[in-house]
Design a protein around this motif. Structure first.
Motif, PDB file in Angstrom:
ATOM      1  N   SER A 143      -3.806  -2.094   5.171  1.00  0.00           N
ATOM      2  CA  SER A 143      -3.744  -0.850   4.378  1.00  0.00           C
ATOM      3  C   SER A 143      -2.590   0.029   4.849  1.00  0.00           C
ATOM      4  O   SER A 143      -2.024   0.789   4.077  1.00  0.00           O
ATOM      5  N   ARG A 144      -2.233  -0.075   6.122  1.00  0.00           N
ATOM      6  CA  ARG A 144      -1.135   0.740   6.666  1.00  0.00           C
ATOM      7  C   ARG A 144       0.231   0.162   6.309  1.00  0.00           C
ATOM      8  O   ARG A 144       1.115   0.871   5.857  1.00  0.00           O
ATOM      9  N   ILE A 145       0.375  -1.145   6.516  1.00  0.00           N
ATOM     10  CA  ILE A 145       1.694  -1.773   6.301  1.00  0.00           C
ATOM     11  C   ILE A 145       2.011  -1.894   4.808  1.00  0.00           C
ATOM     12  O   ILE A 145       3.167  -1.768   4.401  1.00  0.00           O
ATOM     13  N   VAL A 146       0.984  -2.129   3.991  1.00  0.00           N
ATOM     14  CA  VAL A 146       1.224  -2.258   2.542  1.00  0.00           C
ATOM     15  C   VAL A 146       1.800  -0.960   1.988  1.00  0.00           C
ATOM     16  O   VAL A 146       2.748  -0.965   1.209  1.00  0.00           O
ATOM     17  N   GLY A 147       1.237   0.155   2.442  1.00  0.00           N
ATOM     18  CA  GLY A 147       1.733   1.455   1.988  1.00  0.00           C
ATOM     19  C   GLY A 147       3.203   1.628   2.311  1.00  0.00           C
ATOM     20  O   GLY A 147       3.994   2.070   1.480  1.00  0.00           O
ATOM     21  N   ILE A 148       3.601   1.243   3.510  1.00  0.00           N
ATOM     22  CA  ILE A 148       4.995   1.403   3.943  1.00  0.00           C
ATOM     23  C   ILE A 148       5.904   0.388   3.257  1.00  0.00           C
ATOM     24  O   ILE A 148       6.952   0.729   2.722  1.00  0.00           O
ATOM     25  N   MET A 186       4.867   0.303  -1.211  1.00  0.00           N
ATOM     26  CA  MET A 186       4.655   1.458  -2.088  1.00  0.00           C
ATOM     27  C   MET A 186       5.701   2.550  -1.911  1.00  0.00           C
ATOM     28  O   MET A 186       5.700   3.522  -2.666  1.00  0.00           O
ATOM     29  N   ALA A 187       6.549   2.381  -0.914  1.00  0.00           N
ATOM     30  CA  ALA A 187       7.496   3.453  -0.587  1.00  0.00           C
ATOM     31  C   ALA A 187       8.430   3.790  -1.737  1.00  0.00           C
ATOM     32  O   ALA A 187       8.733   4.938  -1.970  1.00  0.00           O
ATOM     33  N   HIS A 188       8.907   2.790  -2.432  1.00  0.00           N
ATOM     34  CA  HIS A 188       9.903   3.058  -3.469  1.00  0.00           C
ATOM     35  C   HIS A 188       9.330   3.003  -4.879  1.00  0.00           C
ATOM     36  O   HIS A 188      10.037   2.811  -5.844  1.00  0.00           O
ATOM     37  N   MET A 233       3.899   6.475  -7.714  1.00  0.00           N
ATOM     38  CA  MET A 233       2.469   6.296  -7.943  1.00  0.00           C
ATOM     39  C   MET A 233       1.974   7.296  -8.987  1.00  0.00           C
ATOM     40  O   MET A 233       2.417   8.438  -9.010  1.00  0.00           O
ATOM     41  N   ARG A 252      -3.161   9.238  -7.097  1.00  0.00           N
ATOM     42  CA  ARG A 252      -2.880   9.916  -5.829  1.00  0.00           C
ATOM     43  C   ARG A 252      -3.958  10.973  -5.551  1.00  0.00           C
ATOM     44  O   ARG A 252      -4.474  11.073  -4.438  1.00  0.00           O
TER      45      ARG A 252
END
Lengths: 105, 230
Positions: free
Chosen positions: A18-23, A26-28, A31, A36
Protein backbone atom coordinates in the motif's frame (compact mmCIF):
# COMPACT_ATOMS: atom_id res chain seq x y z
CA UNK A 1 2.95 -19.48 16.78
CA UNK A 2 3.16 -20.38 13.07
CA UNK A 3 -0.16 -18.58 12.52
CA UNK A 4 1.26 -15.46 14.13
CA UNK A 5 4.25 -15.47 11.75
CA UNK A 6 1.93 -15.99 8.78
CA UNK A 7 -0.18 -13.09 10.00
CA UNK A 8 2.89 -10.86 10.46
CA UNK A 9 4.24 -11.76 7.02
CA UNK A 10 0.89 -11.16 5.32
CA UNK A 11 0.34 -7.83 7.07
CA UNK A 12 3.91 -6.72 6.31
CA UNK A 13 3.49 -7.43 2.59
CA UNK A 14 0.01 -5.85 2.42
CA UNK A 15 1.12 -2.74 4.29
CA UNK A 16 4.34 -2.27 2.31
CA UNK A 17 2.48 -2.71 -0.98
CA UNK A 18 0.00 0.00 0.00
CA UNK A 19 2.96 2.32 0.62
CA UNK A 20 5.06 1.58 -2.46
CA UNK A 21 2.08 1.45 -4.86
CA UNK A 22 1.12 4.98 -3.86
CA UNK A 23 4.63 6.25 -4.59
CA UNK A 24 5.41 4.19 -7.67
CA UNK A 25 2.17 4.20 -9.58
CA UNK A 26 -0.07 6.97 -8.31
CA UNK A 27 2.36 9.87 -8.16
CA UNK A 28 1.82 11.10 -11.69
CA UNK A 29 -1.85 10.34 -11.98
CA UNK A 30 -4.75 12.61 -11.20
CA UNK A 31 -6.92 10.90 -8.65
CA UNK A 32 -10.63 11.48 -8.66
CA UNK A 33 -11.27 14.09 -5.91
CA UNK A 34 -14.28 12.14 -4.69
CA UNK A 35 -12.16 9.03 -4.18
CA UNK A 36 -9.56 11.13 -2.39
CA UNK A 37 -12.23 12.46 -0.01
CA UNK A 38 -13.56 8.95 0.55
CA UNK A 39 -10.10 7.75 1.63
CA UNK A 40 -9.86 10.69 4.03
CA UNK A 41 -12.99 9.55 5.85
CA UNK A 42 -12.11 5.83 6.02
CA UNK A 43 -9.79 6.09 9.09
CA UNK A 44 -12.43 8.10 11.02
CA UNK A 45 -15.05 5.43 10.31
CA UNK A 46 -12.78 2.53 11.25
CA UNK A 47 -11.49 4.09 14.46
CA UNK A 48 -15.06 4.94 15.50
CA UNK A 49 -16.22 1.38 14.82
CA UNK A 50 -13.35 0.07 16.92
CA UNK A 51 -14.31 2.35 19.79
CA UNK A 52 -17.92 1.16 19.65
CA UNK A 53 -16.71 -2.45 19.80
CA UNK A 54 -14.62 -1.62 22.87
CA UNK A 55 -17.38 0.26 24.70
CA UNK A 56 -20.14 -2.27 23.94
CA UNK A 57 -18.86 -5.70 24.85
CA UNK A 58 -20.67 -8.93 23.83
CA UNK A 59 -21.58 -10.81 26.99
CA UNK A 60 -23.70 -13.93 26.91
CA UNK A 61 -25.03 -13.18 23.43
CA UNK A 62 -26.00 -9.60 24.35
CA UNK A 63 -24.27 -6.25 24.10
CA UNK A 64 -23.26 -4.74 27.44
CA UNK A 65 -22.14 -1.15 27.92
CA UNK A 66 -18.78 -0.92 29.68
CA UNK A 67 -19.11 2.23 31.79
CA UNK A 68 -15.42 2.48 32.83
CA UNK A 69 -14.34 2.29 29.17
CA UNK A 70 -16.95 4.87 28.14
CA UNK A 71 -15.98 7.26 30.95
CA UNK A 72 -12.24 6.86 30.30
CA UNK A 73 -12.79 7.65 26.60
CA UNK A 74 -14.87 10.71 27.46
CA UNK A 75 -12.23 11.98 29.87
CA UNK A 76 -9.47 11.49 27.30
CA UNK A 77 -11.60 13.17 24.61
CA UNK A 78 -12.34 16.21 26.78
CA UNK A 79 -8.73 16.40 27.96
CA UNK A 80 -7.24 16.32 24.45
CA UNK A 81 -9.79 18.87 23.25
CA UNK A 82 -8.79 21.26 26.02
CA UNK A 83 -5.07 20.63 26.35
CA UNK A 84 -4.15 19.32 22.85
CA UNK A 85 -1.70 17.00 24.62
CA UNK A 86 -1.88 13.36 23.60
CA UNK A 87 0.10 11.52 26.27
CA UNK A 88 -1.32 13.25 29.39
CA UNK A 89 -4.82 12.79 27.98
CA UNK A 90 -4.29 9.04 27.51
CA UNK A 91 -2.81 8.68 31.00
CA UNK A 92 -5.64 10.70 32.57
CA UNK A 93 -8.29 8.68 30.71
CA UNK A 94 -6.80 5.39 31.87
CA UNK A 95 -6.47 6.57 35.50
CA UNK A 96 -10.08 7.84 35.64
CA UNK A 97 -11.35 4.64 34.01
CA UNK A 98 -9.40 2.58 36.52
CA UNK A 99 -10.74 4.60 39.45
CA UNK A 100 -14.30 4.18 38.13
CA UNK A 101 -13.81 0.46 37.72
CA UNK A 102 -12.54 -0.09 41.26
CA UNK A 103 -14.55 2.48 43.22
CA UNK A 104 -17.86 2.96 41.41
CA UNK A 105 -18.76 0.04 39.11
CA UNK B 1 26.19 20.85 1.47
CA UNK B 2 27.25 19.01 4.63
CA UNK B 3 26.16 21.96 6.75
CA UNK B 4 22.77 21.93 5.01
CA UNK B 5 22.33 18.21 5.70
CA UNK B 6 23.25 18.72 9.36
CA UNK B 7 20.70 21.48 9.58
CA UNK B 8 18.04 19.25 7.97
CA UNK B 9 18.80 16.41 10.40
CA UNK B 10 18.59 18.80 13.36
CA UNK B 11 15.28 20.25 12.19
CA UNK B 12 13.87 16.76 11.62
CA UNK B 13 14.92 15.66 15.12
CA UNK B 14 13.41 18.72 16.80
CA UNK B 15 10.13 18.45 14.89
CA UNK B 16 9.81 14.68 15.27
CA UNK B 17 10.59 14.50 19.00
CA UNK B 18 7.16 15.43 20.47
CA UNK B 19 5.41 13.07 18.08
CA UNK B 20 7.91 10.32 18.86
CA UNK B 21 6.84 10.47 22.52
CA UNK B 22 3.19 10.11 21.51
CA UNK B 23 4.10 7.24 19.19
CA UNK B 24 5.99 5.57 22.04
CA UNK B 25 2.87 5.77 24.23
CA UNK B 26 0.89 4.28 21.41
CA UNK B 27 3.56 1.57 20.90
CA UNK B 28 3.45 0.68 24.59
CA UNK B 29 -0.32 0.19 24.28
CA UNK B 30 0.23 -2.08 21.29
CA UNK B 31 2.87 -4.11 23.15
CA UNK B 32 0.62 -4.61 26.16
CA UNK B 33 -2.38 -5.57 24.03
CA UNK B 34 -0.40 -7.93 21.82
CA UNK B 35 0.68 -9.90 24.89
CA UNK B 36 -2.97 -10.13 25.93
CA UNK B 37 -3.82 -11.96 22.70
CA UNK B 38 -1.02 -14.46 23.32
CA UNK B 39 1.69 -12.97 21.13
CA UNK B 40 5.18 -13.74 22.40
CA UNK B 41 7.75 -11.02 23.05
CA UNK B 42 9.45 -11.97 19.77
CA UNK B 43 6.33 -11.89 17.60
CA UNK B 44 5.11 -8.67 19.26
CA UNK B 45 8.34 -6.88 18.37
CA UNK B 46 8.62 -8.64 14.99
CA UNK B 47 5.27 -7.20 13.94
CA UNK B 48 6.53 -3.71 14.77
CA UNK B 49 9.78 -4.33 12.87
CA UNK B 50 8.14 -5.72 9.72
CA UNK B 51 4.77 -3.96 9.61
CA UNK B 52 5.47 -0.59 11.32
CA UNK B 53 1.90 0.62 11.25
CA UNK B 54 0.28 1.71 14.51
CA UNK B 55 -3.29 1.62 13.31
CA UNK B 56 -2.90 -1.70 11.46
CA UNK B 57 -1.17 -3.36 14.41
CA UNK B 58 -3.63 -2.08 17.02
CA UNK B 59 -6.57 -3.05 14.85
CA UNK B 60 -5.05 -6.51 14.41
CA UNK B 61 -4.64 -7.18 18.13
CA UNK B 62 -8.06 -5.69 18.90
CA UNK B 63 -9.71 -7.90 16.29
CA UNK B 64 -7.83 -10.98 17.46
CA UNK B 65 -8.99 -10.19 21.00
CA UNK B 66 -12.53 -10.22 19.66
CA UNK B 67 -11.97 -13.63 18.04
CA UNK B 68 -11.56 -12.46 14.42
CA UNK B 69 -9.89 -14.70 11.83
CA UNK B 70 -6.91 -14.02 9.57
CA UNK B 71 -9.02 -13.15 6.51
CA UNK B 72 -11.13 -10.69 8.41
CA UNK B 73 -8.03 -9.04 9.92
CA UNK B 74 -6.31 -8.84 6.54
CA UNK B 75 -9.34 -7.29 4.81
CA UNK B 76 -9.68 -4.68 7.55
CA UNK B 77 -5.96 -3.82 7.41
CA UNK B 78 -6.10 -3.49 3.60
CA UNK B 79 -9.04 -1.12 4.01
CA UNK B 80 -7.18 0.81 6.70
CA UNK B 81 -4.09 0.98 4.50
CA UNK B 82 -5.92 2.52 1.56
CA UNK B 83 -4.93 5.96 2.79
CA UNK B 84 -1.26 5.00 2.30
CA UNK B 85 -1.94 5.16 -1.44
CA UNK B 86 -2.81 8.82 -1.02
CA UNK B 87 0.12 9.50 1.31
CA UNK B 88 2.51 7.86 -1.15
CA UNK B 89 1.12 9.79 -4.10
CA UNK B 90 1.40 13.07 -2.21
CA UNK B 91 4.93 12.40 -0.92
CA UNK B 92 6.36 10.88 -4.13
CA UNK B 93 7.70 14.12 -5.52
CA UNK B 94 9.33 15.11 -2.21
CA UNK B 95 11.28 11.88 -1.78
CA UNK B 96 11.99 11.31 -5.48
CA UNK B 97 15.57 12.70 -5.30
CA UNK B 98 16.47 9.67 -3.14
CA UNK B 99 16.27 7.60 -6.38
CA UNK B 100 17.11 3.96 -5.57
CA UNK B 101 16.51 4.58 -1.86
CA UNK B 102 12.90 5.57 -2.55
CA UNK B 103 11.76 1.97 -2.11
CA UNK B 104 13.32 1.89 1.35
CA UNK B 105 11.85 5.26 2.27
CA UNK B 106 8.44 3.98 1.20
CA UNK B 107 8.48 1.82 4.32
CA UNK B 108 8.19 5.02 6.36
CA UNK B 109 4.99 6.20 4.72
CA UNK B 110 2.60 6.40 7.68
CA UNK B 111 0.38 9.05 9.25
CA UNK B 112 2.90 11.02 11.29
CA UNK B 113 5.81 11.19 8.78
CA UNK B 114 3.23 12.17 6.16
CA UNK B 115 2.00 15.09 8.25
CA UNK B 116 5.52 16.38 9.00
CA UNK B 117 7.03 15.72 5.56
CA UNK B 118 4.18 17.22 3.55
CA UNK B 119 4.51 20.44 5.58
CA UNK B 120 8.29 20.41 5.05
CA UNK B 121 8.06 19.77 1.29
CA UNK B 122 5.56 22.60 0.98
CA UNK B 123 8.03 24.91 2.72
CA UNK B 124 11.41 23.91 1.22
CA UNK B 125 10.62 21.55 -1.67
CA UNK B 126 11.76 17.90 -2.02
CA UNK B 127 13.77 16.75 1.00
CA UNK B 128 14.29 12.98 1.28
CA UNK B 129 16.84 13.40 4.08
CA UNK B 130 14.23 15.06 6.28
CA UNK B 131 11.73 12.29 5.55
CA UNK B 132 14.34 9.58 6.24
CA UNK B 133 15.30 11.05 9.63
CA UNK B 134 11.72 11.58 10.74
CA UNK B 135 10.66 8.07 9.66
CA UNK B 136 13.73 6.52 11.34
CA UNK B 137 13.01 8.30 14.64
CA UNK B 138 9.40 7.09 14.62
CA UNK B 139 10.48 3.58 13.61
CA UNK B 140 12.95 3.28 16.49
CA UNK B 141 10.46 4.79 18.98
CA UNK B 142 7.79 2.38 17.79
CA UNK B 143 9.96 -0.75 18.08
CA UNK B 144 11.38 0.09 21.53
CA UNK B 145 7.96 1.09 22.86
CA UNK B 146 6.43 -2.16 21.59
CA UNK B 147 9.24 -4.07 23.31
CA UNK B 148 8.77 -2.32 26.66
CA UNK B 149 4.97 -2.53 26.39
CA UNK B 150 5.25 -6.26 25.81
CA UNK B 151 7.61 -6.62 28.78
CA UNK B 152 5.29 -4.74 31.11
CA UNK B 153 2.17 -6.38 29.70
CA UNK B 154 3.54 -9.82 30.36
CA UNK B 155 4.05 -9.14 34.05
CA UNK B 156 0.95 -7.18 34.95
CA UNK B 157 -2.71 -8.03 35.26
CA UNK B 158 -4.15 -5.71 32.58
CA UNK B 159 -7.55 -5.36 34.24
CA UNK B 160 -6.04 -4.54 37.62
CA UNK B 161 -3.77 -1.84 36.23
CA UNK B 162 -6.25 -0.55 33.67
CA UNK B 163 -3.99 -1.45 30.75
CA UNK B 164 -6.95 -2.84 28.82
CA UNK B 165 -8.29 0.72 28.85
CA UNK B 166 -5.24 1.96 26.94
CA UNK B 167 -6.58 0.87 23.58
CA UNK B 168 -10.00 2.62 23.54
CA UNK B 169 -8.54 5.66 25.30
CA UNK B 170 -5.68 5.91 22.77
CA UNK B 171 -8.10 5.74 19.86
CA UNK B 172 -10.43 8.28 21.48
CA UNK B 173 -7.46 10.63 21.89
CA UNK B 174 -6.50 10.10 18.25
CA UNK B 175 -10.04 10.43 16.93
CA UNK B 176 -11.32 13.52 18.72
CA UNK B 177 -8.83 16.16 17.41
CA UNK B 178 -9.74 15.15 13.85
CA UNK B 179 -13.48 15.62 14.36
CA UNK B 180 -13.76 18.92 12.56
CA UNK B 181 -16.30 19.82 9.90
CA UNK B 182 -19.73 18.39 9.18
CA UNK B 183 -18.58 15.61 6.77
CA UNK B 184 -16.12 14.17 9.29
CA UNK B 185 -18.57 14.41 12.19
CA UNK B 186 -21.27 12.90 9.96
CA UNK B 187 -18.94 10.03 9.08
CA UNK B 188 -18.18 9.39 12.76
CA UNK B 189 -21.84 9.52 13.83
CA UNK B 190 -22.85 7.20 10.99
CA UNK B 191 -20.05 4.86 12.01
CA UNK B 192 -21.41 4.79 15.58
CA UNK B 193 -24.94 3.98 14.37
CA UNK B 194 -23.79 1.40 11.82
CA UNK B 195 -21.43 -0.31 14.26
CA UNK B 196 -24.12 -0.43 16.94
CA UNK B 197 -26.65 -1.88 14.47
CA UNK B 198 -24.20 -4.50 13.23
CA UNK B 199 -23.14 -5.42 16.77
CA UNK B 200 -26.77 -5.44 17.90
CA UNK B 201 -27.64 -7.77 15.03
CA UNK B 202 -24.79 -10.09 15.95
CA UNK B 203 -22.68 -9.29 19.04
CA UNK B 204 -18.98 -9.70 18.23
CA UNK B 205 -19.77 -9.36 14.51
CA UNK B 206 -16.56 -9.84 12.46
CA UNK B 207 -17.88 -7.68 9.65
CA UNK B 208 -18.64 -4.64 11.82
CA UNK B 209 -15.33 -2.87 11.20
CA UNK B 210 -15.11 -3.67 7.48
CA UNK B 211 -18.71 -2.68 6.68
CA UNK B 212 -18.57 0.44 8.81
CA UNK B 213 -15.24 1.42 7.24
CA UNK B 214 -16.68 0.99 3.75
CA UNK B 215 -20.13 2.54 4.25
CA UNK B 216 -19.81 5.39 6.77
CA UNK B 217 -17.44 7.46 4.54
CA UNK B 218 -20.20 7.55 1.90
CA UNK B 219 -22.27 9.66 4.29
CA UNK B 220 -19.27 11.97 4.75
CA UNK B 221 -19.09 12.34 0.96
CA UNK B 222 -22.81 13.05 0.76
CA UNK B 223 -22.62 15.76 3.44
CA UNK B 224 -19.54 17.25 1.77
CA UNK B 225 -21.40 17.51 -1.54
CA UNK B 226 -24.47 19.05 0.07
CA UNK B 227 -22.48 21.62 2.03
CA UNK B 228 -20.28 22.55 -0.93
CA UNK B 229 -23.33 22.95 -3.21
CA UNK B 230 -25.28 24.96 -0.64
Amino acid sequence: MLNQWILIGTLAVATYLSRIVGIAFMAHRNMNPTLRLYFNYVPIAIITALLVKQVFIPTGGRLMLSSPVLISCFVAAISISLTKRFLPSVVLGVIIGLVCRHLIF
Amino acid sequence: MLHQKKSTVKTACVEAFPLAIAIAAYGMSYGVLAMQVNFSLLTTVAMSVFVFSGSAQLVTVAMLAGGAGLTSVLLTVILLNLRNLLYGAALAEGIEPAKKWTRLLAFGVTDEPFVLASARFKKVGPDPTYFAVVAAIFYIAWIFASFFGALIGNQLDPQKWGLDLAFPVTFAALLVPGLKGKPVIGTALTAVILALCLEGFKPGNELTIILTGLLAPLVGLFIHRRTSHA
